[in-house]
Design an enzyme around this catalytic site. Structure first.
Site, PDB file in Angstrom:
ATOM      1  N   SER A 731       0.840  -1.185   0.000  1.00 60.29           N
ATOM      2  CA  SER A 731       0.000   0.000   0.000  1.00 60.29           C
ATOM      3  C   SER A 731       0.882   1.245   0.000  1.00 60.29           C
ATOM      4  CB  SER A 731      -0.956  -0.033   1.186  1.00 60.29           C
ATOM      5  OG  SER A 731      -1.981   0.912   1.019  1.00 60.29           O
ATOM      6  N   ASP A 808      -9.410  -4.448  -5.825  1.00 61.46           N
ATOM      7  CA  ASP A 808      -9.022  -3.495  -4.788  1.00 61.46           C
ATOM      8  C   ASP A 808      -9.878  -2.230  -4.885  1.00 61.46           C
ATOM      9  OD1 ASP A 808      -7.697  -1.793  -3.006  1.00 61.46           O
ATOM     10  OD2 ASP A 808      -5.733  -2.610  -3.510  1.00 61.46           O
ATOM     11  N   HIS A 841      -7.973  -4.951  -1.209  1.00 64.27           N
ATOM     12  CA  HIS A 841      -6.692  -4.395  -0.774  1.00 64.27           C
ATOM     13  C   HIS A 841      -5.930  -5.341   0.153  1.00 64.27           C
ATOM     14  CE1 HIS A 841      -3.882  -1.149  -0.543  1.00 64.27           C
ATOM     15  NE2 HIS A 841      -4.017  -0.975   0.750  1.00 64.27           N
TER      16      HIS A 841
END
Length: 873
Positions: A731, A808, A841
């Protein structure tokens, strides 16, 4: 990104070091608590199954022989394995392998199972079985008292019995429910969670839930009445429910409208809103408010007396849509399923928001008109807090979080005012949700309702007290070159103590303290600050009792302490953890984990500070770090050990904190004979505003510089192989990995691994991004500079890996596709890609949670053993 662009919710034990539930989780019983269906199951007496003495003797003799054989076999196996070493030769890395002969100066992979002294190695097999996850218990403290006294009441579950107990009276017990299921109209339904009414007479039961986004879901709800064991069906596809303090009414949301259910009338008695639809959210957040602002599934708040209900109306009509294709949801579908969400990207329209208050007595709604209180084109409402029964405050900022306005709403006078407006002074206003109401108490000299807030004091976040809702000049309660974490935790009205968690001793520790509201800046230790520690705490209704949780760096434990001055203080020899108060008993000591760890070799972890050199003003750059050394580390070896950097690095985040964990980092150290390093560079939190605000408007620069500086320091160590330094992140950490490779151009970092990375901040959501970067319209050059674009520079590393989930909803797959397009156009080929169909995610869908970590380990193993060609450009 609040919880967003930070490392994903742990998806496997190797990335799931234990955590202590937040106070909000304590308020709502967790799904793991199993209540009952009101039916007692007839128990057959144990004597019915009692074997004869002869049968027992034969059984024990056979068992003894089996155990003896197993013990001797294990000893022989361990001794044999102790003499083995697993040597995997380096690949084609330009070095002469000397025909397979090795000496101590040649890097080799260690035995993956056992050390030379016979201890077990840390591996994915162990972490996935949760071998090293400490036991942790969450007491769901209740606000109800026994005979008007705080007896420390809490929810618990014992043998499928859901009951109330007291930490001060071990004999007190009240059963509320039994079993794991309820039966309604012939259907047997599994109970997922239970929330008791404030007076404990009724239970709100959740079942048949369907996950929505990170924090939200839809479910069927029932009310169980303890008095007559009746069950009331509230409804299906309900987004959330919330007990009124009167223990009679329940506010719930269905189809984005708010309804009021009466447990006395046994039906819905009012529909509070009627304009809810796919674009307008009443009492619940849309995607961006759920993910980035409240980190919760609700935006409604009962007044303390239950006569008013405040709520937000969020209108996302003008927010642009992002469509995500899902490819493997249905086996026989020929076309992908397309799901669209309203997702405001940087510089695009945000949802509009308004604060309203419903009066339950006359069924009217007061529109707070907070949008008229400012001159901004767009606002964010970040917190709402009742300060008494008929007054509340709301915090709102402009979309770049530059200006914080505090709004006071008087629902009785139907009046809304801006009581203070404060600039961020070159930083930003971080979102917090811990503002605490301090009730009026004439006997204590408090003639008005006030509140305690978190506010910068000389460059560090501290507690301040506003004696009235309209106060503009607060009383500063704490100060110093350290920070209060999040805000106040609890207020003992009788002793006038405000308890809080802070970094007073060290920015990588968390201790508990208190300050008397009448004696500002006189800070008292609650936990033992003479030893390193990270502590969490939750309090009973009147703050007389606390669940103190030691989270590290040693093996965690939990204890119940009494903070009542009438209780004797612990003698010094008995003090463990708490410096004041009396230890009533340990809730968890994790003895099983202590015993288990005796058979394992855990790589040595050290928390320390590192000096990265001078900044542009000539000041030392001091950062917090974690260093993990592999088993049998030998500093006399030359050019031997690879180094694996694992940053996150997002604004106001922190990784280098002294908690206990054995996970992915230890697997890398143990299985690859590598040094693991975590560096919290500039921009991260808890070291003051100037340290973190340096990155504003310019994400990716200082963070990358600090990672490179730290890697350069390690590359000069004699025992480090400077050709085997890797960096990995997820991330924001994935973004930082690529920005570091881009800036470094292969000089220090030779390998990189990026999972779900941000590539261009124009593609990420507005609420998170603009807090740190302003809008693209205001900071176009900053956005250009901060994106990952110079792929030919990244390609100077030997090789890099990219992984992302196509589903995501947070960091869209668009980021990685744009990055791959840059690579194609530049003719870069020295990289690998793995895509996870439909994973979000966190990357978990269809076994992805196992594969992603296996890939990271295997790819790094190949890098460190030279199995990648030097360059494929």
């Amino acid at each position: 990104m609040t919880a967003s662009i930070e490392s994903p919710e742990p998806n496997t034990p190797e990335e799931n070091p234990w955590r202590v539930p937040t106070e909000s989780e304590h308020e709502r019983p967790s799904p793991s608590v199993s209540p009952l269906n009101g039916q007692d199951i007839e128990r057959i007496p144990d004597s019915h199954f009692k074997p004869s003495k002869r049968q027992l003797l034969d059984k024990y003799i056979k068992l003894g022989v089996i155990v003896l054989m197993l013990v001797w076999g294990s000893v022989i196996l361990v001794k044999s394995l102790g003499h083995l070493k697993m040597h995997i030769p380096p690949g084609d890395d330009g070095n002469d392998n000397d025909n397979g002969r090795y000496d101590n100066s040649t890097y080799t992979l260690p035995d993956p199972f056992i050390t030379e002294d016979g201890l077990l190695k840390i591996s994915f097999n162990h972490t996935r079985n949760k071998t090293f996850i400490p036991e942790v218990h969450s007491l769901q403290w209740l606000n109800s008292d026994i005979n008007g006294k705080d007896n420390g009441l809490y929810f618990t579950s014992i043998n499928d019995t859901y009951l109330i107990k007291s930490v001060s009276d071990k004999y007190y017990s009240k059963i509320l429910f039994k079993g794991k299921n309820i039966t309604y109209e012939g259907h047997n339904l599994s109970v997922e969670s239970i929330v008791a009414s404030p007076d404990l007479s009724k239970l709100l039961i959740k079942t048949n839930s369907i996950q929505n986004w990170r924090h939200s879901s839809f479910a069927t709800y029932f009310v169980f009445n303890e008095e007559d064991a009746s069950i009331q069906h509230i409804g299906d596809s309900i987004a959330l429910t919330e007990w009124s303090p009167n223990s009679i009414d329940i506010a719930y949301i269905q189809d984005n409208n708010i309804y009021l259910y009466s447990t006395l009338e046994k039906e819905t008695i009012n529909q509070i809103t009627n304009d809810g639809n796919s674009q307008i959210f009443n009492g619940k957040p849309d995607w961006v408010y759920e993910e980035e602002v409240f980190e919760d599934d609700r935006t409604l708040w009962w007044s303390p007396d239950g006569k008013h209900l405040a709520y937000l109306k969020i209108d996302e009509t003008n927010v642009e849509e992002y469509t995500i294709p899902y490819f493997v949801q249905e086996e026989h579908e020929q076309y992908p399923e397309m799901r669209s969400i309203k997702y405001p990207k940087s510089g695009t329209p945000n949802p509009k928001v308004e604060l309203l208050v419903y009066d339950t007595e006359d069924c009217t709604v007061y529109q707070g008109h907070i949008n008229k209180m400012h001159s901004y084109e767009s606002i964010l409402v970040t917190e709402v807090k009742w300060v008494g029964n008929d007054k509340l405050i709301a915090k709102m900022t402009d979309r770049s979080s530059d200006i914080l306005d505090v709004i006071a709403v008087d629902v009785k006078k139907q009046k809304t005012d801006v009581v203070r407006s404060e600039p961020s002074n070159g930083s930003w206003w971080e979102i917090t949700h811990n503002t605490m109401h301090i009730p009026r108490n004439e006997a204590k000299g408090r003639s008005n309702d006030g509140y305690v807030d978190l506010k910068p004091v000389d460059g560090y976040n501290h507690l301040v007290y506003f004696p009235t809702i309209n106060s503009t000049d607060p009383i500063i309660l704490t100060s110093g070159k350290w920070e209060v974490v999040l805000g106040p935790i609890s207020f003992d009205e009788q002793l006038e103590r405000i308890y809080f968690q802070a970094t007073k001793k060290s920015s990588n520790e968390r201790h508990i303290y208190y300050v008397n509201i009448n004696r500002p800046r006189v800070i008292q230790d609650v936990t033992d600050t003479s030893k390193p520690g990270v502590y969490g705490v939750t309090f009973s209704s009147n703050s007389k009792f606390a669940l103190l949780t030691y989270q590290g760096p040693k093996i965690p434990y939990q204890k119940i302490i009494s903070l009542d001055p009438k209780d004797d203080r612990d003698s010094k020899k008995d003090i463990v953890g708490n410096k004041i108060g009396k230890t009533l008993y340990y809730l968890e000591e994790n003895e099983a984990l202590k015993e288990k760890l005796e058979t394992y070799s855990v790589p040595k972890k050290t928390f320390k500070e590192m000096n990265l050199g001078k900044d542009s003003n000539g000041n030392d750059i001091i950062v917090n770090t974690i260093e993990i050394l592999p088993d049998g580390f030998d500093k006399t070896l030359k050019d031997y050990y690879p180094v694996f950097f694992y940053p996150y690095g997002g604004p106001n985040s922190q990784q280098a904190i002294q908690t206990f964990s054995i996970g992915f980092n230890e697997v890398i150290a143990s299985q690859l004979n590598a040094i693991v390093v975590v560096v919290d560079g500039r921009g991260t939190g808890y070291k003051g505003i100037s340290f973190r605000s340096l990155v504003r408007g310019n994400l990716g620069e200082y963070e990358a510089v600090d990672q490179i500086s730290a890697a350069s320091i390690y590359s000069k160590k004699d025992f480090v192989d400077s050709e085997k330094i890797a960096i990995f992140g997820w991330s924001y950490g994935g973004y930082l990995t690529l920005k570091t490779l881009e800036r470094d151009a292969g000089a220090t970092f030779k390998y990189g691994l990026a999972v779900a990375p941000v590539i261009d901040w124009r593609f990420y959501d507005s609420v998170y991004t603009e807090r740190y970067m302003y809008t693209p319209q205001e900071n176009l050059e900053g956005y250009k500079k901060s994106r990952v674009e110079n792929v030919t520079s990244i390609a100077q590393a030997k090789r890099f890996l990219l992984m992302h989930g196509t589903g995501d909803d947070n960091v869209h797959f668009q980021h990685s596709l744009v990055f791959l397009d840059h690579l194609n156009q530049a003719g870069v080929e020295n990289y690998d890609v793995h895509v996870f169909p439909d994973s979000d995610h966190s990357i978990r869908y269809h076994n992805a949670g196992v594969i992603v970590w296996d890939k990271l380990l295997d790819w790094t193993r190949n890098a460190f053993t030279g199995r990648f060609a030097t360059n494929l450009r």
